[in-house]
Write an enzyme that holds these catalytic residues in place. Structure first.
Site, PDB file in Angstrom:
ATOM      1  N   SER A 298       0.861  -1.182   0.000  1.00 50.02           N
ATOM      2  CA  SER A 298       0.000   0.000   0.000  1.00 50.02           C
ATOM      3  C   SER A 298       0.903   1.239   0.000  1.00 50.02           C
ATOM      4  O   SER A 298       2.096   1.141   0.319  1.00 50.02           O
ATOM      5  CB  SER A 298      -0.832  -0.018   1.284  1.00 50.02           C
ATOM      6  OG  SER A 298      -1.520   1.183   1.477  1.00 50.02           O
TER       7      SER A 298
ATOM      8  N   TYR B 222      -1.867  -1.139  10.700  1.00 49.09           N
ATOM      9  CA  TYR B 222      -2.031  -1.414   9.258  1.00 49.09           C
ATOM     10  C   TYR B 222      -0.746  -1.072   8.514  1.00 49.09           C
ATOM     11  O   TYR B 222      -0.259  -1.874   7.710  1.00 49.09           O
ATOM     12  CB  TYR B 222      -3.215  -0.594   8.719  1.00 49.09           C
ATOM     13  CG  TYR B 222      -3.491  -0.802   7.236  1.00 49.09           C
ATOM     14  CD1 TYR B 222      -4.256  -1.881   6.799  1.00 49.09           C
ATOM     15  CD2 TYR B 222      -3.013   0.087   6.271  1.00 49.09           C
ATOM     16  CE1 TYR B 222      -4.522  -2.075   5.440  1.00 49.09           C
ATOM     17  CE2 TYR B 222      -3.264  -0.103   4.918  1.00 49.09           C
ATOM     18  CZ  TYR B 222      -4.023  -1.182   4.510  1.00 49.09           C
ATOM     19  OH  TYR B 222      -4.276  -1.370   3.158  1.00 49.09           O
TER      20      TYR B 222
ATOM     21  N   LYS C 114       1.799  -3.411   6.192  1.00 46.67           N
ATOM     22  CA  LYS C 114       2.062  -3.142   4.769  1.00 46.67           C
ATOM     23  C   LYS C 114       3.560  -2.866   4.513  1.00 46.67           C
ATOM     24  O   LYS C 114       4.071  -3.221   3.453  1.00 46.67           O
ATOM     25  CB  LYS C 114       1.174  -1.987   4.272  1.00 46.67           C
ATOM     26  CG  LYS C 114      -0.315  -2.340   4.260  1.00 46.67           C
ATOM     27  CD  LYS C 114      -0.598  -3.534   3.349  1.00 46.67           C
ATOM     28  CE  LYS C 114      -2.052  -3.943   3.317  1.00 46.67           C
ATOM     29  NZ  LYS C 114      -2.315  -5.085   2.427  1.00 46.67           N
TER      30      LYS C 114
HETATM   31  N1  LIG Z   1      -8.776  -0.113  -1.112  1.00 44.71           N
HETATM   32  C1  LIG Z   1      -7.699   0.621  -0.892  1.00 44.71           C
HETATM   33  O1  LIG Z   1      -7.756   1.851  -0.832  1.00 44.71           O
HETATM   34  C2  LIG Z   1      -6.352  -0.038  -0.745  1.00 44.71           C
HETATM   35  C3  LIG Z   1      -5.213   0.758  -0.795  1.00 44.71           C
HETATM   36  C4  LIG Z   1      -3.963   0.155  -0.641  1.00 44.71           C
HETATM   37  C5  LIG Z   1      -3.868  -1.203  -0.455  1.00 44.71           C
HETATM   38  N2  LIG Z   1      -4.991  -1.964  -0.392  1.00 44.71           N
HETATM   39  C6  LIG Z   1      -4.839  -3.395  -0.173  1.00 44.71           C
HETATM   40  O2  LIG Z   1      -5.324  -4.095  -1.299  1.00 44.71           O
HETATM   41  C7  LIG Z   1      -5.910  -5.331  -0.899  1.00 44.71           C
HETATM   42  C8  LIG Z   1      -7.331  -5.436  -1.437  1.00 44.71           C
HETATM   43  O3  LIG Z   1      -8.066  -4.333  -0.944  1.00 44.71           O
HETATM   44  P1  LIG Z   1      -9.579  -4.063  -1.384  1.00 44.71           P
HETATM   45  O4  LIG Z   1      -9.828  -2.632  -1.120  1.00 44.71           O
HETATM   46  O5  LIG Z   1      -9.839  -4.634  -2.705  1.00 44.71           O
HETATM   47  O6  LIG Z   1     -10.343  -4.914  -0.250  1.00 44.71           O
HETATM   48  P2  LIG Z   1     -11.873  -5.356  -0.165  1.00 44.71           P
HETATM   49  O7  LIG Z   1     -12.301  -5.122   1.239  1.00 44.71           O
HETATM   50  O8  LIG Z   1     -12.673  -4.787  -1.263  1.00 44.71           O
HETATM   51  O9  LIG Z   1     -11.750  -6.938  -0.424  1.00 44.71           O
HETATM   52  C9  LIG Z   1     -11.001  -7.739   0.438  1.00 44.71           C
HETATM   53  C10 LIG Z   1     -11.463  -9.180   0.281  1.00 44.71           C
HETATM   54  O10 LIG Z   1     -10.656  -9.975   1.165  1.00 44.71           O
HETATM   55  C11 LIG Z   1     -11.487 -10.932   1.785  1.00 44.71           C
HETATM   56  N3  LIG Z   1     -10.913 -11.376   3.051  1.00 44.71           N
HETATM   57  C12 LIG Z   1     -10.762 -10.640   4.191  1.00 44.71           C
HETATM   58  N4  LIG Z   1     -10.253 -11.405   5.157  1.00 44.71           N
HETATM   59  C13 LIG Z   1     -10.044 -12.634   4.633  1.00 44.71           C
HETATM   60  C14 LIG Z   1      -9.543 -13.866   5.155  1.00 44.71           C
HETATM   61  N5  LIG Z   1      -9.149 -13.967   6.431  1.00 44.71           N
HETATM   62  N6  LIG Z   1      -9.477 -14.941   4.339  1.00 44.71           N
HETATM   63  C15 LIG Z   1      -9.891 -14.848   3.046  1.00 44.71           C
HETATM   64  N7  LIG Z   1     -10.383 -13.713   2.502  1.00 44.71           N
HETATM   65  C16 LIG Z   1     -10.469 -12.632   3.296  1.00 44.71           C
HETATM   66  C17 LIG Z   1     -12.815 -10.200   1.995  1.00 44.71           C
HETATM   67  O11 LIG Z   1     -13.912 -11.092   2.183  1.00 44.71           O
HETATM   68  C18 LIG Z   1     -12.922  -9.397   0.690  1.00 44.71           C
HETATM   69  O12 LIG Z   1     -13.605 -10.133  -0.309  1.00 44.71           O
HETATM   70  C19 LIG Z   1      -5.813  -5.371   0.615  1.00 44.71           C
HETATM   71  O13 LIG Z   1      -4.659  -6.094   0.986  1.00 44.71           O
HETATM   72  C20 LIG Z   1      -5.655  -3.918   0.996  1.00 44.71           C
HETATM   73  O14 LIG Z   1      -4.990  -3.749   2.224  1.00 44.71           O
HETATM   74  C21 LIG Z   1      -6.223  -1.411  -0.544  1.00 44.71           C
END
Ligand SMILES: NC(=O)c1ccc[n+]([C@@H]2O[C@H](COP(=O)([O-])OP(=O)(O)OC[C@H]3O[C@@H](n4cnc5c(N)ncnc54)[C@H](O)[C@@H]3O)[C@@H](O)[C@H]2O)c1
Length: 306
Positions: free
Chosen positions: A179, A192, A196
């Site tokens: 991230s 968090y 990351k």
């Molecule tokens: N959305 C953002 O702004 C952002 C920014 C930087 C990094 N990220 C990272 O990108 C990745 C995806 O983010 P996103 O926004 O698409 O998330 P999201 O919340 O849309 O989707 C995450 C998915 O992970 C699944 N999940 C959660 N815990 C789990 C577990 N223990 N076992 C199996 N599945 C599990 C959830 O059910 C969900 O379907 C994450 O690692 C997040 O930290 C997101």
């Protein structure tokens, strides 16, 4: 005499190392301007954690369109089922497995089932993540533990379960979601950010380990993704001062950029990619206290939420 030979050998080894370092540096600079052609991933078995929502789903759909066999993994059966259905409706190949990736035994069980029912995984996308947001003293013990378990430890379980077959075939690619919060520390996100930053450390250490173990012959590739805020609902309460210049990224656009970086074997990217240079500048070229002043001015982050 023996000492003199030792010194000469050492000097020659140093010269050879410096020549190789120099050429590798030039190759990497060249690749910034002329990236690799995107590789063909047709038929590659690709496992994605957190495929039931957000960027995981968008990546799964794109991998499916590109002809990969997609193995969708999520703790949420409904979202996962929907992702698989969309891939199949579009003519792609997909399989679904419900698994809590923080559970090591469940992950190893998953690896056995996938091997038997689908085949050898060659692309692993460690994507599942959660993001509670509170000032550090308000993070409860379960919240801190689950954030570490999902965002960091689960990556290690997936690597331990799926790396052996990649090593046997000397073929594979591991993608991890870090991230911008893995490059810069943000208010309300202390644990968090810790996870990351750690994801980047895991990826770098693993790549170095395979390089050394194989005497530089490992063909397993690594891509670490550092997205800015993406409009998936994970950032429940975003704070963006310059809304026109720093819009949230749409999940489909993020997935396009992630898969492009992976297919070109790029080692680490920010999404959007132009943030790479500003974070390098703030991270390495100015003092941390000066970077803090600049970050306060830019004022992009997340407010606390439950
Ligand atoms: N959305 C953002 O702004 C952002 C920014 C930087 C990094 N990220 C990272 O990108 C990745 C995806 O983010 P996103 O926004 O698409 O998330 P999201 O919340 O849309 O989707 C995450 C998915 O992970 C699944 N999940 C959660 N815990 C789990 C577990 N223990 N076992 C199996 N599945 C599990 C959830 O059910 C969900 O379907 C994450 O690692 C997040 O930290 C997101």
């Amino acid at each position: 005499m023996a000492d003199a030979i030792e010194v000469i050998t050492l000097v020659l080894e140093l010269i050879w190392t410096l020549i190789r370092v120099h050429f590798e540096n030039i190759r990497c600079i060249y690749r910034v301007f002329v990236p690799n052609e995107p590789k063909d991933i047709r038929g590659e078995i690709t496992i994605i954690t957190g495929a039931g929502h957000g960027m995981g789903r968008e990546m799964a759909l794109r991998f499916g369109k590109l002809g990969a066999v997609v193995v969708c993994v999520d703790i949420n059966p409904k979202g996962n089922e929907e992702t698989v259905k969309i891939i199949k409706d579009n003519g792609g190949k997909a399989h679904r497995y419900e698994c809590d990736v923080t559970d090591r035994a469940a992950v190893f069980n998953l690896a056995e089932k996938v091997k038997k029912e689908v085949g050898e995984v060659s692309i692993l996308v460690n994507n599942a993540g959660i993001m509670p947001s509170q000032p550090i003293l308000q993070w409860t013990e379960p919240k801190i533990k689950s954030t570490i378990d999902v965002n960091l430890t689960a990556n290690l379980w997936m690597i331990q379960a799926f790396l052996p077959s990649m090593k046997e075939r000397n073929h594979g690619h591991i993608v991890a979601m870090s991230s911008m919060a893995g490059l810069i520390g943000f208010k309300n996100l202390v644990p968090y950010c810790g996870t990351k930053f750690a994801v980047r450390g895991v990826m770098q250490a693993l790549e170095n380990e395979l390089y050394e173990e194989s005497n530089g012959k490992s063909k397993i590739k690594f891509t670490t993704i550092c997205p800015y805020m993406v409009n998936t609902g994970l950032c429940k309460n975003p704070r963006i001062r310059f809304k026109d210049q720093m819009k949230m990224v749409e999940p489909g656009d993020a997935a396009d950029q992630i898969i492009d970086a992976m297919r070109r074997d790029i080692n680490e990217v920010t999404v959007p990619s132009n943030l790479h240079y500003s974070t390098r500048f703030f991270g390495y070229l100015i003092a941390p206290s000066a970077a803090r002043i600049m970050n306060s001015f830019v004022d992009a982050g997340v407010e606390a939420h439950d």
